[in-house]
Design an enzyme around this catalytic site. Structure first.
Site, PDB file in Angstrom:
ATOM      1  N   ARG A  33      11.484  -7.000   4.710  1.00 15.29           N
ATOM      2  CA  ARG A  33      11.508  -5.584   5.092  1.00 15.29           C
ATOM      3  C   ARG A  33      12.113  -5.415   6.487  1.00 15.29           C
ATOM      4  O   ARG A  33      12.831  -4.457   6.743  1.00 15.29           O
ATOM      5  CB  ARG A  33      10.079  -5.008   5.054  1.00 15.29           C
ATOM      6  CG  ARG A  33      10.028  -3.525   5.361  1.00 15.29           C
ATOM      7  CD  ARG A  33       8.676  -2.926   5.033  1.00 15.29           C
ATOM      8  NE  ARG A  33       7.690  -3.224   6.052  1.00 15.29           N
ATOM      9  CZ  ARG A  33       6.395  -2.896   5.972  1.00 15.29           C
ATOM     10  NH1 ARG A  33       5.941  -2.289   4.890  1.00 15.29           N
ATOM     11  NH2 ARG A  33       5.567  -3.194   6.932  1.00 15.29           N
ATOM     12  N   LYS A  71       0.820  -1.218   0.000  1.00 17.18           N
ATOM     13  CA  LYS A  71       0.000   0.000   0.000  1.00 17.18           C
ATOM     14  C   LYS A  71       0.855   1.269   0.000  1.00 17.18           C
ATOM     15  O   LYS A  71       0.605   2.176  -0.784  1.00 17.18           O
ATOM     16  CB  LYS A  71      -0.913   0.054   1.243  1.00 17.18           C
ATOM     17  CG  LYS A  71      -1.939  -1.048   1.337  1.00 17.18           C
ATOM     18  CD  LYS A  71      -2.875  -0.809   2.530  1.00 17.18           C
ATOM     19  CE  LYS A  71      -2.155  -0.811   3.860  1.00 17.18           C
ATOM     20  NZ  LYS A  71      -1.700  -2.142   4.296  1.00 17.18           N
ATOM     21  N   ARG A  95      12.108  -2.074  11.020  1.00 15.55           N
ATOM     22  CA  ARG A  95      10.929  -1.480  11.659  1.00 15.55           C
ATOM     23  C   ARG A  95      10.584  -2.274  12.905  1.00 15.55           C
ATOM     24  O   ARG A  95      10.549  -3.507  12.858  1.00 15.55           O
ATOM     25  CB  ARG A  95       9.759  -1.505  10.667  1.00 15.55           C
ATOM     26  CG  ARG A  95       9.252  -0.125  10.336  1.00 15.55           C
ATOM     27  CD  ARG A  95       8.206  -0.190   9.266  1.00 15.55           C
ATOM     28  NE  ARG A  95       6.927  -0.729   9.755  1.00 15.55           N
ATOM     29  CZ  ARG A  95       5.798  -0.638   9.073  1.00 15.55           C
ATOM     30  NH1 ARG A  95       5.776  -0.037   7.902  1.00 15.55           N
ATOM     31  NH2 ARG A  95       4.697  -1.153   9.560  1.00 15.55           N
ATOM     32  N   ARG A 153      -0.356  -8.632  13.416  1.00 13.58           N
ATOM     33  CA  ARG A 153      -0.884  -7.585  12.526  1.00 13.58           C
ATOM     34  C   ARG A 153      -1.783  -8.185  11.455  1.00 13.58           C
ATOM     35  O   ARG A 153      -2.801  -7.599  11.069  1.00 13.58           O
ATOM     36  CB  ARG A 153       0.261  -6.792  11.902  1.00 13.58           C
ATOM     37  CG  ARG A 153       0.805  -5.749  12.881  1.00 13.58           C
ATOM     38  CD  ARG A 153       2.186  -5.267  12.505  1.00 13.58           C
ATOM     39  NE  ARG A 153       2.235  -4.684  11.190  1.00 13.58           N
ATOM     40  CZ  ARG A 153       3.311  -4.706  10.409  1.00 13.58           C
ATOM     41  NH1 ARG A 153       4.421  -5.290  10.805  1.00 13.58           N
ATOM     42  NH2 ARG A 153       3.265  -4.140   9.231  1.00 13.58           N
ATOM     43  N   ARG A 185      -9.499   1.740   8.901  1.00 12.52           N
ATOM     44  CA  ARG A 185      -9.149   0.342   9.146  1.00 12.52           C
ATOM     45  C   ARG A 185     -10.147  -0.350  10.052  1.00 12.52           C
ATOM     46  O   ARG A 185      -9.990  -1.551  10.313  1.00 12.52           O
ATOM     47  CB  ARG A 185      -7.789   0.289   9.838  1.00 12.52           C
ATOM     48  CG  ARG A 185      -6.608   0.112   8.927  1.00 12.52           C
ATOM     49  CD  ARG A 185      -5.354   0.143   9.801  1.00 12.52           C
ATOM     50  NE  ARG A 185      -4.298  -0.653   9.258  1.00 12.52           N
ATOM     51  CZ  ARG A 185      -3.166  -0.138   8.761  1.00 12.52           C
ATOM     52  NH1 ARG A 185      -2.956   1.152   8.732  1.00 12.52           N
ATOM     53  NH2 ARG A 185      -2.240  -0.940   8.306  1.00 12.52           N
TER      54      ARG A 185
HETATM   55  P1  ADP Z   1       1.093  -1.911   7.556  1.00 15.95           P
HETATM   56  O1  ADP Z   1       0.214  -1.547   6.408  1.00 15.95           O
HETATM   57  O2  ADP Z   1       2.348  -2.588   7.121  1.00 15.95           O
HETATM   58  O3  ADP Z   1       0.382  -2.606   8.665  1.00 15.95           O
HETATM   59  P2  ADP Z   1       1.153   0.872   8.432  1.00 15.95           P
HETATM   60  O4  ADP Z   1       2.367   1.693   8.279  1.00 15.95           O
HETATM   61  O5  ADP Z   1      -0.019   1.215   7.611  1.00 15.95           O
HETATM   62  O6  ADP Z   1       1.659  -0.593   8.219  1.00 15.95           O
HETATM   63  O7  ADP Z   1       0.693   0.878   9.974  1.00 15.95           O
HETATM   64  C1  ADP Z   1       1.588   0.557  11.022  1.00 15.95           C
HETATM   65  C2  ADP Z   1       0.843   0.548  12.355  1.00 15.95           C
HETATM   66  O8  ADP Z   1       0.299   1.857  12.626  1.00 15.95           O
HETATM   67  C3  ADP Z   1      -0.374  -0.376  12.429  1.00 15.95           C
HETATM   68  O9  ADP Z   1      -0.021  -1.721  12.721  1.00 15.95           O
HETATM   69  C4  ADP Z   1      -1.166   0.297  13.572  1.00 15.95           C
HETATM   70  O10 ADP Z   1      -0.630   0.010  14.846  1.00 15.95           O
HETATM   71  C5  ADP Z   1      -0.944   1.769  13.299  1.00 15.95           C
HETATM   72  N1  ADP Z   1      -2.030   2.302  12.415  1.00 15.95           N
HETATM   73  C6  ADP Z   1      -1.874   2.764  11.145  1.00 15.95           C
HETATM   74  N2  ADP Z   1      -3.052   3.157  10.637  1.00 15.95           N
HETATM   75  C7  ADP Z   1      -3.989   2.936  11.607  1.00 15.95           C
HETATM   76  C8  ADP Z   1      -5.389   3.104  11.698  1.00 15.95           C
HETATM   77  N3  ADP Z   1      -6.105   3.599  10.668  1.00 15.95           N
HETATM   78  N4  ADP Z   1      -6.007   2.760  12.850  1.00 15.95           N
HETATM   79  C9  ADP Z   1      -5.327   2.289  13.887  1.00 15.95           C
HETATM   80  N5  ADP Z   1      -3.996   2.074  13.877  1.00 15.95           N
HETATM   81  C10 ADP Z   1      -3.327   2.392  12.747  1.00 15.95           C
END
Ligand code: ADP
Length: 184
Positions: free
Chosen positions: A122, A8, A128, A139, A83
């Site tokens: 990654r 994404k 990370r 996750r 989400r």
């Molecule tokens: P990925 O798509 O690899 O899970 P992101 O960078 O989109 O990684 O998100 C990393 C973390 O940030 C998520 O696992 C969550 O803890 C937090 N996060 C991101 N977006 C949201 C959201 N919309 N609601 C709640 N937590 C979020």
């Protein structure tokens, strides 16, 4: 939309550039706050490092602020938001109050074994703190429990566009451009 590791962030950056709109990644905003040690970052980190979602109240307030900025008036690309069902409701309310609407909801489809392999890679490359194997597994679970149901919701609204997320980055970009009927 798409599970962790679907690509994404990578694709969103390219598509936002093509469209000339801001790329708003909730994950990137959280990570920037974590690295700057802000109160929001300190709060968010507890959840992120465990593979859990940051609470809706915190996330919604952050997105509401960001979408109110002038650069979002002509349009924007959201990456990683909404989400949860509650976030969908909040986003609908935010857009309603600014007389904006979603043009499309893009889902990158991938198979689970492939995304786990990508995330493990990654982790090795970028370090990370939420890319350890246990956290990756959590996750994915959280995604399938809380976020996957939103796909059906947006399908019934006629907004869903699905694109195969497997293959080279540039091939996936090409599919997205075609599916959204964008000029490249
Ligand atoms: P990925 O798509 O690899 O899970 P992101 O960078 O989109 O990684 O998100 C990393 C973390 O940030 C998520 O696992 C969550 O803890 C937090 N996060 C991101 N977006 C949201 C959201 N919309 N609601 C709640 N937590 C979020």
């Amino acid at each position: 939309m798409g599970p962790p590791g679907a690509g994404k962030g990578t694709q969103a950056a390219v598509i936002a550039e093509l469209l000339g709109v801001p790329h708003i990644s909730t994950g990137d905003i959280f990570r920037a706050n974590v690295s700057q040690g802000t109160p929001l970052g300190i709060e968010a980190r507890k959840y992120m490092d465990a593979g859990e979602y940051v609470p809706d109240g915190v996330t919604n307030a952050m997105v509401r602020d960001r979408l109110a900025a002038d650069d979002c008036a002509p349009g924007f690309l959201l990456d990683g938001y909404p989400r949860t069902v509650e976030q969908v409701g909040e986003l609908t309310a935010m857009l309603g109050s600014s007389a904006q609407r979603l043009d499309a909801v893009l889902e990158l489809t991938v198979d689970v074994d492939e995304v786990v392999a990508r995330l493990v890679r990654r982790a090795a490359e970028q370090g990370r703190s939420d890319d350890t194997e246990d956290v990756i597994r959590r996750r994915l679970e959280v995604y399938f429990e809380q976020t996957a149901p939103l796909i059906e919701l947006y399908r019934t609204q006629g907004l869903l566009v699905q694109v195969d997320g497997l293959g080279e980055v540039s091939d996936v970009t090409g599919r997205i451009v075609a599916a959204l009927a964008l000029e490249s």
